[in-house]
Each structure stands twice: as C-alpha cells, then as structure tokens.
Design a protein around this motif. Sequence first.
Motif, PDB file in Angstrom:
ATOM      1  N   HIS A  71       0.831  -1.204   0.000  1.00 16.01           N
ATOM      2  CA  HIS A  71       0.000   0.000   0.000  1.00 16.01           C
ATOM      3  C   HIS A  71       0.870   1.260   0.000  1.00 16.01           C
ATOM      4  N   ALA A  72       1.924   1.257   0.825  1.00 19.49           N
ATOM      5  CA  ALA A  72       2.814   2.425   0.887  1.00 19.49           C
ATOM      6  C   ALA A  72       3.539   2.631  -0.435  1.00 19.49           C
ATOM      7  N   ALA A  73       3.978   1.543  -1.059  1.00 16.00           N
ATOM      8  CA  ALA A  73       4.663   1.667  -2.347  1.00 16.00           C
ATOM      9  C   ALA A  73       3.713   2.174  -3.422  1.00 16.00           C
ATOM     10  N   THR A  74       2.464   1.758  -3.355  1.00 18.36           N
ATOM     11  CA  THR A  74       1.484   2.235  -4.321  1.00 18.36           C
ATOM     12  C   THR A  74       1.207   3.728  -4.122  1.00 18.36           C
ATOM     13  N   LEU A  75       1.120   4.162  -2.885  1.00 23.88           N
ATOM     14  CA  LEU A  75       0.889   5.581  -2.605  1.00 23.88           C
ATOM     15  C   LEU A  75       2.091   6.440  -2.998  1.00 23.88           C
ATOM     16  N   CYS A  76       3.290   5.932  -2.789  1.00 26.81           N
ATOM     17  CA  CYS A  76       4.496   6.716  -3.057  1.00 26.81           C
ATOM     18  C   CYS A  76       4.966   6.625  -4.504  1.00 26.81           C
ATOM     19  N   SER A  77       4.429   5.720  -5.282  1.00 24.33           N
ATOM     20  CA  SER A  77       4.963   5.489  -6.623  1.00 24.33           C
ATOM     21  C   SER A  77       4.948   6.729  -7.523  1.00 24.33           C
ATOM     22  N   PRO A  78       3.909   7.582  -7.516  1.00 19.51           N
ATOM     23  CA  PRO A  78       4.010   8.790  -8.358  1.00 19.51           C
ATOM     24  C   PRO A  78       5.135   9.724  -7.921  1.00 19.51           C
ATOM     25  N   PHE A  79       5.347   9.843  -6.621  1.00 25.59           N
ATOM     26  CA  PHE A  79       6.400  10.718  -6.117  1.00 25.59           C
ATOM     27  C   PHE A  79       7.780  10.138  -6.401  1.00 25.59           C
ATOM     28  N   ILE A  80       7.901   8.815  -6.311  1.00 26.94           N
ATOM     29  CA  ILE A  80       9.164   8.162  -6.636  1.00 26.94           C
ATOM     30  C   ILE A  80       9.481   8.359  -8.113  1.00 26.94           C
ATOM     31  N   LEU A  81       8.473   8.240  -8.958  1.00 25.34           N
ATOM     32  CA  LEU A  81       8.655   8.448 -10.392  1.00 25.34           C
ATOM     33  C   LEU A  81       9.098   9.879 -10.673  1.00 25.34           C
ATOM     34  N   LEU A  82       8.443  10.851 -10.057  1.00 30.12           N
ATOM     35  CA  LEU A  82       8.811  12.255 -10.268  1.00 30.12           C
ATOM     36  C   LEU A  82      10.207  12.548  -9.738  1.00 30.12           C
ATOM     37  N   TYR A  83      10.566  11.965  -8.618  1.00 32.15           N
ATOM     38  CA  TYR A  83      11.901  12.168  -8.055  1.00 32.15           C
ATOM     39  C   TYR A  83      12.963  11.574  -8.978  1.00 32.15           C
ATOM     40  N   GLY A  84      12.734  10.373  -9.476  1.00 29.46           N
ATOM     41  CA  GLY A  84      13.677   9.759 -10.414  1.00 29.46           C
ATOM     42  C   GLY A  84      13.781  10.535 -11.702  1.00 29.46           C
ATOM     43  N   LEU A  85      12.660  11.030 -12.190  1.00 25.34           N
ATOM     44  CA  LEU A  85      12.661  11.842 -13.400  1.00 25.34           C
ATOM     45  C   LEU A  85      13.418  13.153 -13.176  1.00 25.34           C
ATOM     46  N   ALA A  86      13.240  13.761 -12.016  1.00 23.38           N
ATOM     47  CA  ALA A  86      13.976  14.990 -11.689  1.00 23.38           C
ATOM     48  C   ALA A  86      15.474  14.718 -11.607  1.00 23.38           C
ATOM     49  N   LEU A  87      15.863  13.575 -11.036  1.00 23.46           N
ATOM     50  CA  LEU A  87      17.283  13.233 -10.979  1.00 23.46           C
ATOM     51  C   LEU A  87      17.871  13.063 -12.375  1.00 23.46           C
ATOM     52  N   CYS A  88      17.138  12.395 -13.248  1.00 22.37           N
ATOM     53  CA  CYS A  88      17.615  12.198 -14.626  1.00 22.37           C
ATOM     54  C   CYS A  88      17.681  13.529 -15.379  1.00 22.37           C
ATOM     55  N   CYS A  89      16.701  14.399 -15.179  1.00 18.41           N
ATOM     56  CA  CYS A  89      16.709  15.705 -15.853  1.00 18.41           C
ATOM     57  C   CYS A  89      17.856  16.575 -15.358  1.00 18.41           C
ATOM     58  N   ASP A 119      30.566  13.856 -16.735  1.00 15.42           N
ATOM     59  CA  ASP A 119      31.417  12.698 -16.985  1.00 15.42           C
ATOM     60  C   ASP A 119      32.090  12.831 -18.338  1.00 15.42           C
ATOM     61  N   GLN A 120      33.039  11.948 -18.567  1.00 16.52           N
ATOM     62  CA  GLN A 120      33.686  11.944 -19.867  1.00 16.52           C
ATOM     63  C   GLN A 120      32.724  11.463 -20.944  1.00 16.52           C
ATOM     64  N   TYR A 121      31.904  10.463 -20.620  1.00 14.39           N
ATOM     65  CA  TYR A 121      30.906   9.928 -21.543  1.00 14.39           C
ATOM     66  C   TYR A 121      29.524  10.052 -20.890  1.00 14.39           C
ATOM     67  N   PRO A 122      28.909  11.237 -20.935  1.00 14.59           N
ATOM     68  CA  PRO A 122      27.646  11.438 -20.209  1.00 14.59           C
ATOM     69  C   PRO A 122      26.488  10.631 -20.762  1.00 14.59           C
ATOM     70  N   CYS A 123      26.505  10.295 -22.052  1.00 10.65           N
ATOM     71  CA  CYS A 123      25.386   9.531 -22.634  1.00 10.65           C
ATOM     72  C   CYS A 123      25.311   8.124 -22.055  1.00 10.65           C
ATOM     73  N   LEU A 124      26.458   7.535 -21.733  1.00  9.21           N
ATOM     74  CA  LEU A 124      26.452   6.198 -21.148  1.00  9.21           C
ATOM     75  C   LEU A 124      25.804   6.201 -19.767  1.00  9.21           C
ATOM     76  N   ARG A 125      26.152   7.193 -18.974  1.00 14.34           N
ATOM     77  CA  ARG A 125      25.581   7.285 -17.628  1.00 14.34           C
ATOM     78  C   ARG A 125      24.079   7.554 -17.678  1.00 14.34           C
ATOM     79  N   LEU A 126      23.663   8.477 -18.542  1.00 16.23           N
ATOM     80  CA  LEU A 126      22.228   8.780 -18.663  1.00 16.23           C
ATOM     81  C   LEU A 126      21.471   7.593 -19.215  1.00 16.23           C
ATOM     82  N   GLY A 127      22.058   6.882 -20.156  1.00 16.28           N
ATOM     83  CA  GLY A 127      21.402   5.694 -20.703  1.00 16.28           C
ATOM     84  C   GLY A 127      21.247   4.600 -19.659  1.00 16.28           C
ATOM     85  N   ALA A 128      22.234   4.455 -18.802  1.00 14.92           N
ATOM     86  CA  ALA A 128      22.131   3.446 -17.742  1.00 14.92           C
ATOM     87  C   ALA A 128      21.104   3.840 -16.697  1.00 14.92           C
ATOM     88  N   MET A 129      20.987   5.148 -16.441  1.00 14.51           N
ATOM     89  CA  MET A 129      19.982   5.598 -15.468  1.00 14.51           C
ATOM     90  C   MET A 129      18.600   5.322 -15.997  1.00 14.51           C
TER      91      MET A 129
END
Length: 129
Positions: A71-89, A119-129
Amino acid sequence: MIVSLADVSAPPSGPRKSESPFFLMGKVVMQQSYVCALIAMMVWSITYHSWLTFVLLLWACLIWMLRARRHAATLCSPFILLYGLALCCLQYVWAMELQPELPTTVGTMSLRQLGLDRDQYPCLRLGAM
C-alpha cells in the motif's frame, strides 16, 4: 445424493484451463511489482552514489520496513517516479557542456557530492539511469 443448483454453477477452485503459464507468471509479477520497484530504487542509489540518491535509498528502506509495504509503495509510486525523473533531468542538464553557466558549488558544498557533475561519456551514464 442431493445436488443443489449452487454447487453445479460454482466455478472450480483451481486454475482455469484457459490461463496460460505466461498469464499466470505475469499475474505473479504484477502482484509483486512493488518489490521489484524497491529493489530497483536500492540498486540505483547504490550504483550512482550521491546525496540525492541516498534519499532514494532511505525512502526504499523506509517503505521496506513498513507493515503495509504494498500500500505504501502504491501511494508513493508517483512521487518516486517524479523524483527519479527529476534526478535524470538534472543529470541531463549537468551533462551538457555549460561549464560557464552552471554553478559548481552551492555555498561551501560542491555539487559533485549531489551527483551533478560532467562525466567523460555522459550519454552512457544517462542511458544506464
């Protein structure tokens, strides 16, 4: 022997013959997907260690310790998604060649500690994220 009409119309309690093994496996994965999401959060925060991903690790551990973790993971999932998206951006912006425009420190803290560096190769790091 008396058979009531309710006993005849009741569906069998076992798995239906029309359900394939792939359907059953998909059903199990969907029911346990919150566990996969928590493990992915922990792996991401351990792989890309910074203070911003440490927050993600604490968040995953906190959800993992709760009794109603699904239940907690379901409630937090939109915020986790937005946080991960903000980190990637943020990582995407800092991966650009904008050294004069982007700050390297905030006060006395280096932004490298937050994981915001080039990084020296930023596309690799972003692709892995």
